[in-house]
Motif scaffolding. Structure first.
Motif, PDB file in Angstrom:
ATOM      1  N   TYR A  55     -13.080  11.454   5.016  1.00 11.72           N
ATOM      2  CA  TYR A  55     -12.444  12.392   4.097  1.00 11.72           C
ATOM      3  C   TYR A  55     -13.067  12.213   2.716  1.00 11.72           C
ATOM      4  O   TYR A  55     -13.480  11.113   2.345  1.00 11.72           O
ATOM      5  CB  TYR A  55     -10.938  12.126   3.974  1.00 11.72           C
ATOM      6  N   LEU A  56     -13.067  13.276   1.955  1.00 13.80           N
ATOM      7  CA  LEU A  56     -13.534  13.211   0.574  1.00 13.80           C
ATOM      8  C   LEU A  56     -12.389  13.012  -0.408  1.00 13.80           C
ATOM      9  O   LEU A  56     -12.590  12.515  -1.506  1.00 13.80           O
ATOM     10  CB  LEU A  56     -14.297  14.489   0.210  1.00 13.80           C
ATOM     11  N   MET A  57     -11.196  13.415  -0.029  1.00 13.78           N
ATOM     12  CA  MET A  57     -10.029  13.319  -0.904  1.00 13.78           C
ATOM     13  C   MET A  57      -8.904  12.578  -0.195  1.00 13.78           C
ATOM     14  O   MET A  57      -8.644  12.823   0.978  1.00 13.78           O
ATOM     15  CB  MET A  57      -9.521  14.722  -1.276  1.00 13.78           C
ATOM     16  N   VAL A  58      -8.250  11.709  -0.919  1.00 14.57           N
ATOM     17  CA  VAL A  58      -7.050  11.042  -0.409  1.00 14.57           C
ATOM     18  C   VAL A  58      -6.057  10.870  -1.539  1.00 14.57           C
ATOM     19  O   VAL A  58      -6.414  10.899  -2.708  1.00 14.57           O
ATOM     20  CB  VAL A  58      -7.354   9.643   0.191  1.00 14.57           C
ATOM     21  N   GLY A  59      -4.813  10.717  -1.136  1.00 16.99           N
ATOM     22  CA  GLY A  59      -3.804  10.297  -2.091  1.00 16.99           C
ATOM     23  C   GLY A  59      -3.069  11.356  -2.860  1.00 16.99           C
ATOM     24  O   GLY A  59      -2.077  11.053  -3.485  1.00 16.99           O
ATOM     25  N   ASP A  60      -3.509  12.598  -2.857  1.00 15.96           N
ATOM     26  CA  ASP A  60      -2.722  13.568  -3.609  1.00 15.96           C
ATOM     27  C   ASP A  60      -1.907  14.481  -2.704  1.00 15.96           C
ATOM     28  O   ASP A  60      -1.335  15.452  -3.156  1.00 15.96           O
ATOM     29  CB  ASP A  60      -3.580  14.369  -4.580  1.00 15.96           C
ATOM     30  N   GLU A  81      -1.613   8.034   4.392  1.00 15.97           N
ATOM     31  CA  GLU A  81      -2.338   8.164   3.123  1.00 15.97           C
ATOM     32  C   GLU A  81      -2.705   6.797   2.556  1.00 15.97           C
ATOM     33  O   GLU A  81      -3.796   6.608   2.035  1.00 15.97           O
ATOM     34  CB  GLU A  81      -1.505   8.944   2.107  1.00 15.97           C
ATOM     35  N   ARG A  82      -1.802   5.860   2.672  1.00 14.90           N
ATOM     36  CA  ARG A  82      -2.067   4.503   2.174  1.00 14.90           C
ATOM     37  C   ARG A  82      -3.197   3.847   2.953  1.00 14.90           C
ATOM     38  O   ARG A  82      -4.064   3.187   2.370  1.00 14.90           O
ATOM     39  CB  ARG A  82      -0.782   3.679   2.280  1.00 14.90           C
ATOM     40  N   ALA A  83      -3.213   4.045   4.270  1.00 16.34           N
ATOM     41  CA  ALA A  83      -4.277   3.474   5.102  1.00 16.34           C
ATOM     42  C   ALA A  83      -5.630   4.092   4.748  1.00 16.34           C
ATOM     43  O   ALA A  83      -6.636   3.384   4.632  1.00 16.34           O
ATOM     44  CB  ALA A  83      -3.969   3.677   6.579  1.00 16.34           C
ATOM     45  N   VAL A  84      -5.668   5.410   4.566  1.00 16.71           N
ATOM     46  CA  VAL A  84      -6.933   6.086   4.251  1.00 16.71           C
ATOM     47  C   VAL A  84      -7.494   5.580   2.918  1.00 16.71           C
ATOM     48  O   VAL A  84      -8.705   5.402   2.780  1.00 16.71           O
ATOM     49  CB  VAL A  84      -6.746   7.621   4.236  1.00 16.71           C
ATOM     50  N   LYS A  85      -6.631   5.317   1.954  1.00 14.33           N
ATOM     51  CA  LYS A  85      -7.093   4.798   0.655  1.00 14.33           C
ATOM     52  C   LYS A  85      -7.804   3.449   0.802  1.00 14.33           C
ATOM     53  O   LYS A  85      -8.642   3.096  -0.016  1.00 14.33           O
ATOM     54  CB  LYS A  85      -5.918   4.643  -0.304  1.00 14.33           C
ATOM     55  N   SER A  86      -7.472   2.700   1.856  1.00  8.23           N
ATOM     56  CA  SER A  86      -8.086   1.386   2.048  1.00  8.23           C
ATOM     57  C   SER A  86      -9.344   1.432   2.923  1.00  8.23           C
ATOM     58  O   SER A  86      -9.979   0.412   3.132  1.00  8.23           O
ATOM     59  CB  SER A  86      -7.066   0.421   2.667  1.00  8.23           C
TER      60      SER A  86
END
Length: 174
Positions: free
Chosen positions: A122-127, A30-35
């Motif tokens: 992805y359209l959504m990350v982090g939740d 999740e942390r990687a996708v946010k970046s």
């Protein structure tokens, strides 16, 4: 310490370690996708898909998002169908509809695109709460391992001191 007691403790500690590893893996993903780089995407399809799942031998109606969006990276147009980096489903259609309301059909949205594979977005990350759920599982397994480690030895005894016998005197009819 008895072998049974040690074995039970080790099994729970090992399960706890597996859950910690899964938790860390989900968190790092999740942390990687946010970046990942963000691009503008257009929503091509937004709907709720209904499907049937089998739970405890019974058919259960479930709902999940069914989306498609397109975006451009370095002059190449891509399409993707993944709303989030985790699977989203519910037995309540309104929950999925509420999530999809953030992504109106034909509108521009932000997509997170993999820097090494632009076909993945992805359209959504982090939740996603998977990592916290697995971390909670790890805590429970470690607690069980500690409990077995410190339980009194008599709980693991194989003697017959816990056997219950019928008192034959109750049935004597002299």
């Amino acid at each position: 310490m008895s072998r049974l007691k040690k074995l039970a403790s080790y099994v729970f500690f090992l399960a706890g370690m597996i859950f910690v590893a899964l938790s860390v893996g989900f968190y790092l993903h999740e942390r990687a996708v946010k970046s990942w780089p963000q691009v503008t995407a257009v929503m091509d399809r937004v709907q709720v898909e209904r499907y049937t799942s089998i739970s405890d031998g019974q058919a259960v109606v479930m709902y999940r998002p069914d989306v498609a969006f397109s975006y451009t990276v370095d002059g190449t147009r891509y399409s993707a169908t993944t709303l989030a980096s985790y699977t989203m489903s519910s037995s309540i259609a309104a929950q999925i509809e509420t999530r999809l309301a953030e992504f109106p059909l034909g509108e521009q949205v932000t997509a997170f695109v993999s820097p090494t594979n632009p076909e993945k977005a992805y359209l959504m990350v982090g939740d996603a709460i998977f990592w916290t759920m697995f971390l909670g599982g790890a805590v429970l397994f470690f607690a069980a391992g500690l409990a077995f480690w410190f339980l009194p030895e008599r709980w693991f005894s194989t003697s017959n001191k816990w056997d219950f016998h019928m008192n034959d005197d109750l049935f004597d009819r002299d």
